[in-house]
Scaffold this motif. Sequence first.
Motif, mmCIF file in Angstrom:
data_model
loop_
_atom_site.group_PDB
_atom_site.id
_atom_site.type_symbol
_atom_site.label_atom_id
_atom_site.label_comp_id
_atom_site.label_asym_id
_atom_site.label_seq_id
_atom_site.Cartn_x
_atom_site.Cartn_y
_atom_site.Cartn_z
ATOM 1 N N GLU A 179 0.767 -0.851 -0.129
ATOM 2 C CA GLU A 179 0.338 -0.162 0.429
ATOM 3 C C GLU A 179 0.953 1.386 0.054
ATOM 4 O OE1 GLU A 179 -4.013 -0.390 1.736
ATOM 5 O OE2 GLU A 179 -2.476 0.160 3.590
ATOM 6 N N TYR A 195 0.027 4.684 -2.208
ATOM 7 C CA TYR A 195 -0.063 6.091 -1.287
ATOM 8 C C TYR A 195 1.796 6.302 -0.788
ATOM 9 C CZ TYR A 195 -4.965 4.783 0.200
ATOM 10 O OH TYR A 195 -5.873 4.697 0.087
ATOM 11 N N SER A 214 -6.047 5.491 7.517
ATOM 12 C CA SER A 214 -6.967 4.409 8.134
ATOM 13 C C SER A 214 -7.854 6.086 7.397
ATOM 14 C CB SER A 214 -7.455 4.545 9.472
ATOM 15 O OG SER A 214 -6.843 5.652 10.196
ATOM 16 N N THR A 215 -7.278 7.699 7.870
ATOM 17 C CA THR A 215 -7.924 8.926 7.258
ATOM 18 C C THR A 215 -7.854 8.567 5.815
ATOM 19 O OG1 THR A 215 -6.245 9.039 9.257
ATOM 20 C CG2 THR A 215 -7.683 11.162 7.631
ATOM 21 N N LEU A 216 -7.537 8.860 5.102
ATOM 22 C CA LEU A 216 -7.025 8.610 3.924
ATOM 23 C C LEU A 216 -8.010 7.261 3.142
ATOM 24 C CD1 LEU A 216 -3.264 8.649 2.848
ATOM 25 C CD2 LEU A 216 -4.521 10.407 2.350
ATOM 26 N N LYS A 217 -8.785 6.317 4.041
ATOM 27 C CA LYS A 217 -8.874 5.249 3.242
ATOM 28 C C LYS A 217 -10.328 6.080 3.706
ATOM 29 C CE LYS A 217 -6.488 1.319 3.398
ATOM 30 N NZ LYS A 217 -5.293 0.242 4.168
ATOM 31 N N GLU A 218 -10.378 6.728 4.832
ATOM 32 C CA GLU A 218 -11.987 7.049 5.061
ATOM 33 C C GLU A 218 -13.164 8.349 4.450
ATOM 34 O OE1 GLU A 218 -13.991 9.025 9.250
ATOM 35 O OE2 GLU A 218 -12.245 8.347 9.245
ATOM 36 N N TYR A 219 -11.739 9.261 3.870
ATOM 37 C CA TYR A 219 -11.787 10.414 3.496
ATOM 38 C C TYR A 219 -11.338 9.973 1.568
ATOM 39 C CZ TYR A 219 -13.591 12.082 7.962
ATOM 40 O OH TYR A 219 -14.394 12.415 9.469
ATOM 41 N N LYS A 220 -12.300 9.712 1.263
ATOM 42 C CA LYS A 220 -11.132 8.998 0.005
ATOM 43 C C LYS A 220 -10.883 9.966 -1.483
ATOM 44 C CE LYS A 220 -13.515 4.249 0.313
ATOM 45 N NZ LYS A 220 -12.661 3.873 0.476
ATOM 46 N N ASN A 221 -11.347 11.182 -0.861
ATOM 47 C CA ASN A 221 -11.411 12.125 -1.990
ATOM 48 C C ASN A 221 -9.711 13.150 -1.165
ATOM 49 O OD1 ASN A 221 -13.387 11.942 -3.937
ATOM 50 N ND2 ASN A 221 -14.968 13.092 -2.838
ATOM 51 N N LYS A 273 -1.628 10.777 -1.263
ATOM 52 C CA LYS A 273 -2.018 9.612 -2.431
ATOM 53 C C LYS A 273 -1.335 9.584 -3.328
ATOM 54 C CE LYS A 273 -6.739 9.187 -2.088
ATOM 55 N NZ LYS A 273 -8.181 9.722 -2.865
#
Length: 316
Positions: free
Chosen positions: A3, A84, A104-111, A162
Amino acid sequence: MTELCIFILTYNRPHYLKECLESIEAQSYNDFKVIVLDNASQFNCKQIINKFTNLNISYIRHSKNIGSTGNFMYAWSMNIDTPYTMIFHDDDIMHPELLKICLSTLKEYKNLAWVGTSFNTIKSKNFASKFENNKCEVFSQYYLANYLMRSGSLCFSSVVYKTSKLKAINLKQYISLYSIVFDRPLLLELSMDGGCAICNGQLVSYRVHPEQDSVTGPLKFKNILALITCYKKIILNEDSNSDINYYKKWASVSLAQSSINLTMRNQESIYKYLKKASLQLEIGLFEITIDTIKIIIKIPFRYIKRKLLVLLKENN
């Protein structure tokens, strides 16, 4: 597929590199690979790297020193296959939960384009034992500019990007325009589409020392003007008198401090810098001069204070 790819930028700091890798080895999140980019150090980094058998580490040594920004750009230019990317510094240390929280934050807020964290400035690798305020706040570009302008806490090396967003930026242009202060403009540009997030927890130990890049790297007054202009374009686009007024005061003080720093480095007239800034940024020359005098007066060393006042008076 892995990842996350973590680049470690290193140069002549074997003791710091060891502590940095120890903190990466201690992460609660482990789906990553590490690439150490050695900026032509005078010691053998492999002796340290080979001790970390539990980490998936690749090592690249440049044939000559390409500078801190050059090493960052080398990392950016590499063709990696992870979604990432992180570009970390050898003199900083990660809290064990840093990567887990950012990913986990990047995956929760995908934009989001990136997630970073606050930091503590210390001389050892001790972290606070509790993170009661470890909440991530999402920012638009405008609110990020206000946050940073008001001295909001953010450690540049803590940022997890990202990869697709980072690759879309013309990094060479940013480094040419801003030199070693390219970090804030880069993060602001990336946050324009999709926003970003900053975690309040102090998840990086940021080491202050005489050899750090922010002290020794190349910097000209045009880079400072470009940095202030970057904030100006964002802040003045919004119809908020309070933010605009704050920007003008912040810009005046920032330019005053930068003019003093560059004068001490180059022994040139402060007034030359102030006049150029006033014309380009449409900030009153009188206001910047007053802010400069206030800063000089607080300098404890009489000789330096007297010298700066003379350089301020020249051509005035």
